[in-house]
Scaffold this motif. Structure first.
Motif, PDB file in Angstrom:
ATOM      1  N   ASN A   1      49.622  36.486  41.485  1.00 24.38           N
ATOM      2  CA  ASN A   1      48.952  37.015  42.661  1.00 24.38           C
ATOM      3  C   ASN A   1      48.942  38.529  42.599  1.00 24.38           C
ATOM      4  N   ASN A   2      47.816  39.127  42.959  1.00 23.77           N
ATOM      5  CA  ASN A   2      47.671  40.563  42.795  1.00 23.77           C
ATOM      6  C   ASN A   2      48.478  41.306  43.859  1.00 23.77           C
ATOM      7  N   ASN A   3      49.234  42.293  43.419  1.00 22.54           N
ATOM      8  CA  ASN A   3      49.906  43.212  44.322  1.00 22.54           C
ATOM      9  C   ASN A   3      49.882  44.588  43.673  1.00 22.54           C
TER      10      ASN A   3
ATOM     11  N   PRO B   1      41.326  45.010  50.597  1.00 21.44           N
ATOM     12  CA  PRO B   1      41.958  44.074  49.659  1.00 21.44           C
ATOM     13  C   PRO B   1      42.400  44.782  48.392  1.00 21.44           C
ATOM     14  N   ILE B   2      43.537  44.363  47.854  1.00 19.32           N
ATOM     15  CA  ILE B   2      44.085  45.025  46.673  1.00 19.32           C
ATOM     16  C   ILE B   2      43.101  44.973  45.507  1.00 19.32           C
ATOM     17  N   GLY B   3      42.343  43.889  45.398  1.00 21.82           N
ATOM     18  CA  GLY B   3      41.369  43.788  44.314  1.00 21.82           C
ATOM     19  C   GLY B   3      40.280  44.833  44.363  1.00 21.82           C
ATOM     20  N   GLU B   4      40.101  45.488  45.519  1.00 17.68           N
ATOM     21  CA  GLU B   4      39.098  46.545  45.647  1.00 17.68           C
ATOM     22  C   GLU B   4      39.669  47.935  45.366  1.00 17.68           C
TER      23      GLU B   4
ATOM     24  N   PRO C   1      41.991  50.481  39.365  1.00 15.88           N
ATOM     25  CA  PRO C   1      43.041  49.907  38.505  1.00 15.88           C
ATOM     26  C   PRO C   1      44.348  50.706  38.566  1.00 15.88           C
TER      27      PRO C   1
ATOM     28  N   ARG D   1      47.326  48.137  40.165  1.00 11.61           N
ATOM     29  CA  ARG D   1      47.262  46.736  40.541  1.00 11.61           C
ATOM     30  C   ARG D   1      48.027  45.908  39.506  1.00 11.61           C
ATOM     31  N   SER D   2      48.656  44.833  39.954  1.00  7.33           N
ATOM     32  CA  SER D   2      49.451  44.030  39.029  1.00  7.33           C
ATOM     33  C   SER D   2      48.593  43.314  37.992  1.00  7.33           C
ATOM     34  N   ASP D   3      47.304  43.085  38.296  1.00  8.39           N
ATOM     35  CA  ASP D   3      46.466  42.463  37.273  1.00  8.39           C
ATOM     36  C   ASP D   3      46.232  43.399  36.096  1.00  8.39           C
TER      37      ASP D   3
END
Length: 205
Positions: free
Chosen positions: A3-5, A150-153, A156, A170-172
């Motif tokens: 999960n992204n954080n 949202p973290i996905g936005e 990087p 971001r963790s991704d």
């Protein structure tokens, strides 16, 4: 993929040698480098970033521990730069002039500084003794991060206006670092730092 954080990151050798002040590179001071450059997205014109290797042979890592004196402008490899840019990251980068020259190219990079904190739902302290030229007070320590999107936005990798010293990702992005073999980066959960909660390394040097 987890999960992204949001994670804070540093050069792993910063973690190992923090108490000895034992950086990979020594920054050769440049009077043309403004002290407030860390808190801006403005390009730095007419400045050469020169470094002396502290402990030959230079560690073969993609992010180096650096005595840069005025804040977190990391020195990262061409490989790590490309991974971030391929993920959509926008970096201002300057050649790191390292003596003696390492086997790969490194850059001094400015991470984007963004306004993305939900201050009402974050937990933090302010530092009234330190005020940037734009009038913003420095946030001395954020205990809990809450973001207004949202973290996905989020980019990087980035820094936060008002508290630009921690380098965040971001963790991704960390997951892609693992896949691409990016080396020498230490991480911790953003906002979780304490004397008993140290950075952890899950990408070996």
């Amino acid at each position: 993929m987890s999960n992204n954080n949001v994670l804070q990151f540093i050069a792993d050798s910063d973690h190992r040698d923090a108490y000895e002040g034992d950086a990979d590179l020594r920054f050769i001071p440049n009077p043309d480098l403004a002290s407030n450059a860390i808190n801006t997205d403005d390009a730095i014109e007419g400045v050469e970033f020169k470094f002396q290797v502290q402990h030959p042979p230079l560690v073969d890592a993609d992010i180096l521990s650096v005595e840069l004196g005025h804040g977190n402008m990391p020195v990262i490899s061409q490989k790590m730069t490309k991974v971030i840019e391929d993920l959509g990251g926008k970096l201002l980068k300057y050649p790191a002039l390292i003596d003696p020259a390492p086997p790969q190219q490194y850059y001094v990079v400015q991470l984007p500084v963004i306004d993305a904190i939900d201050w009402e739902n974050s937990e933090y302290n302010t530092d009234d003794l330190h005020v940037f030229r734009n009038g913003e007070k420095l946030i001395a320590h954020i205990r809990k991060y809450a973001f207004d999107k949202p973290i996905g936005e989020l980019p990087p990798v980035f820094r936060l206006r008002g508290n630009p010293y921690p380098m965040l990702m971001r963790s991704d992005v960390r997951d892609v670092f693992r896949q691409q073999g990016v080396r020498g980066v230490a991480f911790m959960n953003a906002g979780s730092f304490s004397k008993t909660n140290q950075f952890y390394t899950d990408i070996p040097v």
